[in-house]
Scaffold this motif. Structure first.
Motif, PDB file in Angstrom:
ATOM      1  N   SER B 138      48.317  31.449  44.958  1.00  0.00           N
ATOM      2  CA  SER B 138      48.699  30.410  43.968  1.00  0.00           C
ATOM      3  C   SER B 138      48.520  31.435  42.636  1.00  0.00           C
ATOM      4  CB  SER B 138      47.634  29.499  44.179  1.00  0.00           C
ATOM      5  OG  SER B 138      47.776  28.891  45.397  1.00  0.00           O
ATOM      6  N   CYS B 139      49.542  30.691  41.753  1.00  0.00           N
ATOM      7  CA  CYS B 139      49.258  31.015  40.279  1.00  0.00           C
ATOM      8  C   CYS B 139      49.196  29.816  39.411  1.00  0.00           C
ATOM      9  CB  CYS B 139      50.464  32.034  39.731  1.00  0.00           C
ATOM     10  SG  CYS B 139      50.643  33.472  40.792  1.00  0.00           S
ATOM     11  N   VAL B 140      47.984  29.701  38.665  1.00  0.00           N
ATOM     12  CA  VAL B 140      47.702  28.680  37.747  1.00  0.00           C
ATOM     13  C   VAL B 140      47.825  28.924  36.109  1.00  0.00           C
ATOM     14  CG1 VAL B 140      46.246  26.632  37.280  1.00  0.00           C
ATOM     15  CG2 VAL B 140      46.016  27.814  39.583  1.00  0.00           C
ATOM     16  N   PRO B 141      48.596  28.185  35.535  1.00  0.00           N
ATOM     17  CA  PRO B 141      48.670  28.308  34.183  1.00  0.00           C
ATOM     18  C   PRO B 141      47.512  28.007  33.458  1.00  0.00           C
ATOM     19  CG  PRO B 141      50.967  27.550  34.606  1.00  0.00           C
ATOM     20  CD  PRO B 141      50.126  27.594  36.033  1.00  0.00           C
ATOM     21  N   LEU B 142      46.950  28.652  32.620  1.00  0.00           N
ATOM     22  CA  LEU B 142      45.575  28.167  32.180  1.00  0.00           C
ATOM     23  C   LEU B 142      45.477  28.388  30.490  1.00  0.00           C
ATOM     24  CD1 LEU B 142      42.694  27.413  33.265  1.00  0.00           C
ATOM     25  CD2 LEU B 142      42.351  30.063  33.104  1.00  0.00           C
ATOM     26  N   VAL B 143      44.846  27.503  29.775  1.00  0.00           N
ATOM     27  CA  VAL B 143      44.616  27.611  28.265  1.00  0.00           C
ATOM     28  C   VAL B 143      42.885  27.596  28.340  1.00  0.00           C
ATOM     29  CG1 VAL B 143      44.840  26.944  25.913  1.00  0.00           C
ATOM     30  CG2 VAL B 143      46.766  26.672  27.687  1.00  0.00           C
ATOM     31  N   ALA B 144      42.189  28.572  28.800  1.00  0.00           N
ATOM     32  CA  ALA B 144      40.937  28.357  28.894  1.00  0.00           C
ATOM     33  C   ALA B 144      40.112  27.861  27.769  1.00  0.00           C
ATOM     34  CB  ALA B 144      40.228  29.680  29.429  1.00  0.00           C
ATOM     35  N   ILE B 145      40.576  28.014  26.500  1.00  0.00           N
ATOM     36  CA  ILE B 145      39.882  27.551  25.118  1.00  0.00           C
ATOM     37  C   ILE B 145      39.737  26.071  25.223  1.00  0.00           C
ATOM     38  CG2 ILE B 145      41.889  28.111  23.795  1.00  0.00           C
ATOM     39  CD1 ILE B 145      39.611  29.411  21.845  1.00  0.00           C
ATOM     40  N   THR B 146      40.807  25.360  25.475  1.00  0.00           N
ATOM     41  CA  THR B 146      40.962  24.045  25.488  1.00  0.00           C
ATOM     42  C   THR B 146      40.679  23.354  26.969  1.00  0.00           C
ATOM     43  OG1 THR B 146      43.345  23.941  25.971  1.00  0.00           O
ATOM     44  CG2 THR B 146      42.886  23.997  23.863  1.00  0.00           C
ATOM     45  N   GLU B 155      40.767  23.360  41.807  1.00  0.00           N
ATOM     46  CA  GLU B 155      41.239  22.689  43.119  1.00  0.00           C
ATOM     47  C   GLU B 155      41.831  24.067  44.135  1.00  0.00           C
ATOM     48  OE1 GLU B 155      42.475  18.708  40.958  1.00  0.00           O
ATOM     49  OE2 GLU B 155      44.316  19.892  41.785  1.00  0.00           O
ATOM     50  N   HIS B 156      42.551  25.005  43.433  1.00  0.00           N
ATOM     51  CA  HIS B 156      43.134  25.870  44.176  1.00  0.00           C
ATOM     52  C   HIS B 156      42.363  26.885  44.758  1.00  0.00           C
ATOM     53  CE1 HIS B 156      47.156  24.490  42.374  1.00  0.00           C
ATOM     54  NE2 HIS B 156      47.725  25.234  43.325  1.00  0.00           N
ATOM     55  N   VAL B 157      41.134  27.174  44.071  1.00  0.00           N
ATOM     56  CA  VAL B 157      39.858  28.009  44.554  1.00  0.00           C
ATOM     57  C   VAL B 157      39.716  27.572  46.070  1.00  0.00           C
ATOM     58  CG1 VAL B 157      37.763  28.700  44.518  1.00  0.00           C
ATOM     59  CG2 VAL B 157      39.275  28.546  42.520  1.00  0.00           C
ATOM     60  N   ALA B 158      39.761  26.172  46.163  1.00  0.00           N
ATOM     61  CA  ALA B 158      39.289  25.557  47.718  1.00  0.00           C
ATOM     62  C   ALA B 158      40.344  26.062  48.712  1.00  0.00           C
ATOM     63  CB  ALA B 158      39.121  24.120  47.411  1.00  0.00           C
ATOM     64  N   SER B 159      41.534  25.968  48.244  1.00  0.00           N
ATOM     65  CA  SER B 159      42.586  26.398  49.319  1.00  0.00           C
ATOM     66  C   SER B 159      43.107  27.883  48.990  1.00  0.00           C
ATOM     67  CB  SER B 159      43.697  25.334  49.212  1.00  0.00           C
ATOM     68  OG  SER B 159      44.332  25.506  47.901  1.00  0.00           O
ATOM     69  N   ALA B 160      42.318  28.734  48.497  1.00  0.00           N
ATOM     70  CA  ALA B 160      42.838  30.218  48.292  1.00  0.00           C
ATOM     71  C   ALA B 160      43.165  30.679  49.533  1.00  0.00           C
ATOM     72  CB  ALA B 160      41.705  30.814  47.645  1.00  0.00           C
ATOM     73  N   ARG B 161      44.203  31.601  49.453  1.00  0.00           N
ATOM     74  CA  ARG B 161      44.672  32.226  50.629  1.00  0.00           C
ATOM     75  C   ARG B 161      44.838  33.878  50.658  1.00  0.00           C
ATOM     76  NH1 ARG B 161      49.352  29.332  48.889  1.00  0.00           N
ATOM     77  NH2 ARG B 161      50.915  30.738  48.530  1.00  0.00           N
ATOM     78  N   ILE B 162      44.853  34.436  51.749  1.00  0.00           N
ATOM     79  CA  ILE B 162      45.107  35.924  51.507  1.00  0.00           C
ATOM     80  C   ILE B 162      46.391  36.222  51.447  1.00  0.00           C
ATOM     81  CG2 ILE B 162      45.055  38.212  52.773  1.00  0.00           C
ATOM     82  CD1 ILE B 162      42.217  36.766  54.077  1.00  0.00           C
ATOM     83  N   SER B 163      46.845  37.074  50.438  1.00  0.00           N
ATOM     84  CA  SER B 163      48.399  37.348  50.125  1.00  0.00           C
ATOM     85  C   SER B 163      48.983  38.196  51.527  1.00  0.00           C
ATOM     86  CB  SER B 163      48.544  37.994  48.980  1.00  0.00           C
ATOM     87  OG  SER B 163      50.020  38.479  48.915  1.00  0.00           O
ATOM     88  N   SER B 164      50.114  37.937  51.861  1.00  0.00           N
ATOM     89  CA  SER B 164      50.827  38.732  52.953  1.00  0.00           C
ATOM     90  C   SER B 164      51.711  39.705  52.232  1.00  0.00           C
ATOM     91  CB  SER B 164      51.669  37.887  53.881  1.00  0.00           C
ATOM     92  OG  SER B 164      52.442  37.083  53.031  1.00  0.00           O
TER      93      SER B 164
END
Lengths: 83, 575
Positions: B138-146, B155-164
């Motif tokens: 999963s790739c999540v666009p992020l603007v950490a500062i805001t 949410e994606h951390v909870a369903s993180a998966r190993i890449s194939s």
């Protein structure tokens, strides 16, 4: 006309494409992960007097490197070059 | 389950970390090394999970100590742990090198594309869905500062998966090239005002001009904030709230005697003088809290702003032109600037230099020629009416010592001095809560280190006077102190206490009513001859016994030479 010169010999604002890094494995790898590797297009943004550091832009990144390191990077430049 | 935040330096990792963790954060040294990391807790799926901010690295083939630590941390991961790879969306190609190396580790992983807002004006367009398919996480666009995207990331951390995703490691850059050309579009972009400012601040001429303005502004701001806090907060608190309490105690103790002398000190004209009484509860509390703390706070606030806006690396590039002639490179500006706040973190940060030679030169030069904010604020107080006439010679002398001694050390110390190689991040608006936290941690640190030593110093002063040891030491050291340095015999007390705390030492000179010449000589010699005991301990750890011995000899020798020269020269000029 194309010519190859050292990064340290490039003038401010001059652009070019990296051909080769003529250093040991250590230097080559450290430059490599910062994006200074064969095929990378760069533009010199500043040069300092007294063999001071050179800064370049590669993509959206700006990198500063010492004069000695910049002397090890061989660059293909467009137009007039000093060889 | 643990979460490891991994990414290149300057990708906003610590802002993401601050966003995720909130208040309870610990800073620790990785066992066996000197590299710091931070750890905290984050709530994922209703569970509190440990999150570790791994030191920034460009690659898992380490080239420095911080990177070695990063690799060791990854080696220690269990199968339940999750990798969160923070990527600079405006520098996708460079960031993906680490991403692909991480994929080879075969751990559950999420990629966060930070600085997503900046991609628009830097002319970068990334097809996130396509990138997810290609690299298999999963790739999540992020603007950490805001904070935009932080919730989605969790949410994606909870369903993180190993890449194939499979690829030949030898062909990594080729793979990266393929990925980048299929997911990223570069649009034509105009040279923005920010670009122009960034370039101007590393060019020699315009850069020096900008640096001059910034540094001048920095010192003005520190002075303004420091003086303002003293005038409107510290002095009123001490004068109106604390003086009555101490006076009552003084009366209860009978106004004289050993205990009175220890706690309150001597009364000046029947009143308490915070600079001259020298009791634990008067001068002992006033020096660290009333006189020094406001300047230390102002200093760390301003320095942290320079750090977080991205100006510091540019200053390092500019400084490199001078510094590489002193056997250092531009990054040595960090120990020097930190040392201006307090020499202890200054000496600690000499670690960022790569070679032994550089670490020795940086630590020694910093300890000799960089006075700390505690000392500076007391010198400013001592100079009083002389103002710039006393201050300019003091700081110009120290700057000359820094340059000349650096040059000599570069020529004489054996070893390598590697060159500067530095990623210069763009100018950015600081993340204020993170900045506030950083300043807060530095203040706590100062209070913990400084206050006890000031109290010990004041206590010792009282004992030394009580048992006439200062008088004896004065007789012994008189030939050097009065003869060579031209200082009054009583200044020996200050020089002795300078081993403990420089601010207390300068404070001891206040009742001596020194002449302009004596004030300049005393301030310079006090700054140079020896670091305070806290710095000394750190230097011992950082340089080893032999290095420390060498540094100490250099300090004493150069302090004597410079003090004698200054005394002789000033005698001719000001008499």
């Amino acid at each position: 006309m194309k010519s190859q010169i050292r990064l340290a010999a490039m003038s401010s604002e001059q652009e070019g494409v990296v051909v080769q890094v003529l250093g040991g494995l250590g230097v080559t790898r450290r430059l490599d992960v910062l994006g200074i590797r064969p095929g990378a297009r760069l533009k010199v943004t500043s040069r300092s007097p007294l063999r001071g550091p050179v800064t370049v832009r590669i993509g959206n990144a700006q990198i500063a490197l010492g004069f000695g390191m910049a002397s090890k990077v061989l660059v293909d430049v467009e137009g007039e070059g000093s060889g | 389950m643990k979460i490891l935040l991994v990414g290149n330096p300057n990708v906003g990792k610590s802002v993401v970390f601050n966003r995720l963790t909130g208040a309870n954060v610990i800073v620790a040294n990785y066992p066996g090394t000197t590299v710091e990391f931070t750890a905290g807790k984050v709530r994922v799926d209703g569970q509190r999970v440990e999150i570790i901010d791994v030191p920034g690295t460009y690659s898992l083939e380490p080239t420095c100590k911080a990177e070695e630590v990063a690799v060791t941390m990854l080696d220690g991961m269990t199968d339940e742990d999750v990798l969160v790879n923070i990527v600079d969306a405006t520098n996708l190609e460079r960031s993906l090198n680490l991403t692909l190396e991480l994929i080879k580790r075969r751990k559950p992983m999420v990629v966060a594309l930070n600085f997503w807002d900046e991609t628009k004006h830097t002319g970068v367009k990334i097809d996130v869905a396509k990138l997810e398919v290609l690299i298999g996480v999963s790739c999540v666009p992020l603007v950490a500062i805001t904070g935009t995207g932080i919730k989605t990331l969790v949410e994606h951390v909870a369903s993180a998966r190993i890449s194939s995703y499979q690829f030949d490691d030898a062909e990594r850059w080729h793979e990266i090239g393929k990925i980048v050309s299929s997911v990223q579009q570069i649009m034509h972009r105009h040279h923005s005002l920010r670009d122009r400012l960034e370039d101007a601040s590393v060019r020699p001429l315009s850069g020096a001009l900008i640096a001059g303005v910034v540094l001048l502004g920095m010192f003005e701001a520190i002075r303004w904030i420091g003086e303002g806090l003293i005038a409107h907060v510290c002095s009123p608190v001490f004068e109106r709230l604390w003086v009555p309490v101490v006076l009552k105690l003084s009366g209860a103790l009978g106004g004289t005697g050993f205990l009175h002398g220890l706690l309150i000190g001597k009364l000046v004209d029947g009143k308490i003088s915070f600079s001259e009484s020298f009791g634990l509860l008067t001068t002992g509390l006033y020096v660290p809290l009333g006189a020094v703390l406001p300047y230390v706070f102002a200093f760390y606030l301003v320095l942290s702003i320079l750090e977080d806006t991205g100006y510091l690396p540019r200053l390092a590039v500019l400084a490199d032109t001078v510094m590489h002639r002193l056997g250092l490179h531009g990054m040595a500006i960090i120990p020097m600037l930190l040392g201006l706040g307090c020499n202890v973190p200054g000496a600690l940060s000499a670690r960022i230099m790569e070679s032994r030679k550089e670490r020795f030169i940086a630590a020694t030069l910093m300890a000799i020629a960089v006075p700390c904010m505690a000392q500076i604020s007391m010198i400013i107080g001592l100079a009083g009416n002389y103002g710039a006439r006393a201050l300019v010679p003091v700081f110009v002398s120290l700057l000359l010592v820094w340059l000349v001694l650096g040059r000599i050390l570069h020529r004489t110390v054996k070893g390598e001095s590697p060159e500067i190689l530095l990623d210069v991040p763009p100018y950015r608006i600081p993340y204020w809560p993170g900045l506030a936290k950083k300043v807060g941690m530095r203040m706590v640190w100062f209070l913990r280190e400084a206050v006890p030593w000031v109290l010990v110093g004041v206590l010792l002063v009282n004992f030394l006077y009580e048992f006439k040891i200062i008088a004896v030491a004065g007789n012994v050291a008189a030939p050097v102190v009065t003869g060579v340095l031209g200082l009054p015999r009583e200044a020996v007390g200050g020089l002795v206490i300078g081993f403990l705390r420089k601010d207390v030492a300068v404070g001891m000179l206040a009742p001596l009513h020194l002449s302009l010449r004596q004030m300049i000589v005393a301030s310079v010699v006090l700054a140079m001859y020896f670091p305070c005991v806290a710095t000394f301990v750190v230097l011992a750890k950082e340089l080893g016994a032999a290095g420390l011995l060498r540094a100490t000899a250099i300090m004493l020798g150069s302090a004597l030479i410079v003090g004698a020269t200054l005394n002789a020269v000033l005698r001719m000029i000001v008499g």
